[in-house]
Scaffold this active site. Structure first.
Site, mmCIF file in Angstrom:
data_model
loop_
_atom_site.group_PDB
_atom_site.id
_atom_site.type_symbol
_atom_site.label_atom_id
_atom_site.label_comp_id
_atom_site.label_asym_id
_atom_site.label_seq_id
_atom_site.Cartn_x
_atom_site.Cartn_y
_atom_site.Cartn_z
ATOM 1 N N HIS A 81 0.824 -1.222 0.000
ATOM 2 C CA HIS A 81 0.000 0.000 0.000
ATOM 3 C C HIS A 81 0.856 1.270 0.000
ATOM 4 C CE1 HIS A 81 -3.814 -2.177 0.620
ATOM 5 N NE2 HIS A 81 -3.118 -2.957 1.431
ATOM 6 N N ASN A 153 -10.262 -3.320 1.042
ATOM 7 C CA ASN A 153 -9.835 -3.259 -0.359
ATOM 8 C C ASN A 153 -11.040 -3.032 -1.260
ATOM 9 O OD1 ASN A 153 -7.098 -3.729 0.118
ATOM 10 N ND2 ASN A 153 -7.285 -5.942 -0.094
#
EC number: 1.11.1.6
Length: 513
Positions: A81, A153
């Site tokens: 990320h 997500n």
């Protein structure tokens, strides 16, 4: 003399310069430049030297401090990320779910400030946002009970179901450590041993793996969580963000076109929309199961590789993002999201992947921003922090109490009985074993059949092309997984990958689901 040159006479130049300086002083009041200790800087343009041709002096503390601080501007990049963007907003609860949870964030009408960080999962900071990747959708709620982080997500499922595989999975997704080049064959070598990944791999290689924008993207908790009400009753829930802008993805041709124009297309879209006042919104939905319902499925509902088909969704609120960050590093880069940041009324489920993330995310944030990282403005709760955790690097607090322990009569800090974790009945023995109800392929086939003809064709072209350059054994194992999920899916992939369909069928026939 040419009259046109009058404007360049020295006297007129001085007047013009003086007038310009006066106008600037009226419009912009200059602040005094200082060093980090607050002392004013006398000259920020020239180093101090020993004469006109001598060496730079060690006593030039402004020069030294600028270079020292420049050398230390970066903190460790997130291992996953890394590439992301963030925005501030507000969540408004719209339904009374006190029957499910005592968390104040869910009280009908409650308004809670939020910070959302969108991200790519695998690829590094400054990588093109057109690259095929799952997208992070992490929300920090600054609730009256403390901070709650919903770290999810855009995909509703994940590649693995047990956290012990997480480092290996990330290593397989990352570039080859020898060449630093991406290599699909490394990924399929790993995933040929992980049949539960077939559904999420299908999502990844579909056009959903290349979203057009963060605004036009849904979000999911992926994991199940426990909601606990004031009576101590437990329900399992999954959270889903539904974009009110709709969903929009890029097909392979569009990916190439967009990347050629703008490798930060998703960040640009979000920042520009908010700047124009076009504030994106998402509705928050939950799916709910009673504990006794967990045994009624032919798969394990606490398996992060599965969705909950047929379980109705219930809207509980809406989020709007209405303010861009003032400083990217201080907010988007330093924000520390972790699934372990929970509040009373919300608890982790027994999901094996979630259990590992509870530790890993909090630990990596402590590594990135330090033991006192939760005291940074973007991470600081709106509620009062009253802890006996102390000291550490960059402690910016101001404690006046001599009691740094608990319990104490000298400076008592009371525990809140209602914040205790709920009791969970247990049975059996300690073990290291797979879950019993895997069902690795059924939901993959259902996902493939839910796509339209063009989306199916794009998926087969993208995934089949990646499998074509994979080692032979891994390729056939992967093809057998997809064929087991849906014969048309597997047949199409085998054709693109240049594989022997009969061999694929034989391998698929040996698989259990």
């Amino acid at each position: 003399m040419n009259p046109s040159l009058n404007a360049f006479r020295p006297g007129r130049l001085l007047v013009a310069a003086s007038l310009t300086a006066s106008l600037l002083s009226l419009s912009v009041q200059a602040a005094t430049l200082t060093r980090d200790n607050g002392a004013p800087v006398g000259d920020n343009q020239n180093s101090q030297t020993a004469g006109p041709n001598g060496s730079v002096l060690l006593q030039d503390v402004q020069l030294l401090q600028k270079l020292q601080r420049f050398d230390r501007e970066r903190i460790p990049e997130r291992v996953v990320h890394a590439r992301g963007t963030g925005a501030h907003g507000e969540f408004v609860a719209s339904a009374d779910i006190s029957d499910l949870s005592m968390a104040k964030v869910f009280r009908k009408g409650e308004k809670t400030p939020v910070f959302v960080r969108f991200s790519a999962v695998v690829h590094g900071n400054h990588s093109p946002e057109t690259l095929r990747d799952p997208r992070g959708f992490a929300t920090k709620f600054y609730t009256a009970d403390g901070n709650w982080d919903l770290v999810g997500n855009n995909f509703p499922t994940f590649f693995i179901r047990d956290a012990i595989k997480f480092p290996d999975m990330v290593h397989a997704f990352k570039p080859d450590p020898r060449s630093n080049l991406d290599d699909d064959s490394r990924r399929f070598d790993f995933f040929s041993h992980v049949p539960e990944a077939t559904r999420t791999l299908t999502l990844l290689y579909s056009n959903e793996g290349t979203p057009a924008s963060y605004r036009e993207m849904d979000g999911n908790s992926v994991h199940a969580y426990k909601l606990v009400n004031a009576r101590g009753e437990v329900h399992y829930v999954k959270f889903h963000w539904k974009s009110l802008q709709g969903q929009k993805n890029l097909d392979p041709k569009q990916v190439a076109e967009v990347q050629g124009r703008d490798y930060s297309h998703m960040t640009n879209d979000l920042v520009s929309a908010i700047r124009k006042g076009d504030f994106p919104k998402w509705d928050l939905y939950i799916q709910v199961l009673k504990p006794e319902d967990l045994a009624k499925f032919d798969f394990d509902p606490l398996d992060a590789t599965k969705i909950w088909p047929g379980i109705p969704e219930r809207k509980i609120g809406q989020m709007v993002l209405n303010r861009n960050v003032d400083n990217f590093f201080q907010e988007t880069e330093q924000v520390a999201m972790a699934p372990s940041n929970l509040v009373p009324g919300i608890e982790p489920s027994e999901d094996r992947l979630l259990q590992g993330r509870l530790f890993a995310y909090a630990d990596t944030q402590m590594y990135r921003v330090g033991a006192n990282g939760l005291g940074l403005p973007v991470n600081r709760p709106r509620s009062e922090v009253n802890t006996v955790n102390q000291d550490g690097a960059l402690n910016a607090g101001h404690s006046t109490s001599g009691v740094n322990y608990q319990p104490s009569r000298l400076d008592p800090r009371e525990e809140q009985a209602s914040a205790r974790y709920v009791r969970t009945p247990l049975s059996g023995t300690t073990q290291q074993a797979k879950i019993q109800r895997e069902q690795n392929f059924k939901q993959t086939g259902e996902l493939f059949r839910s796509y339209g003809k063009k989306d199916q064709a794009d998926l087969i072209a993208s995934l089949g092309g990646a499998l074509a350059i994979t080692d032979d054994e891994s390729k056939y194992i992967m093809l057998s997984y997809f064929y087991k999920a849906d014969s048309d899916y597997g047949t199409g992939l085998a054709k693109v990958a240049g594989a022997d369909l009969q061999r694929v069928r034989q391998l698929a026939a040996k698989l259990q689901d």
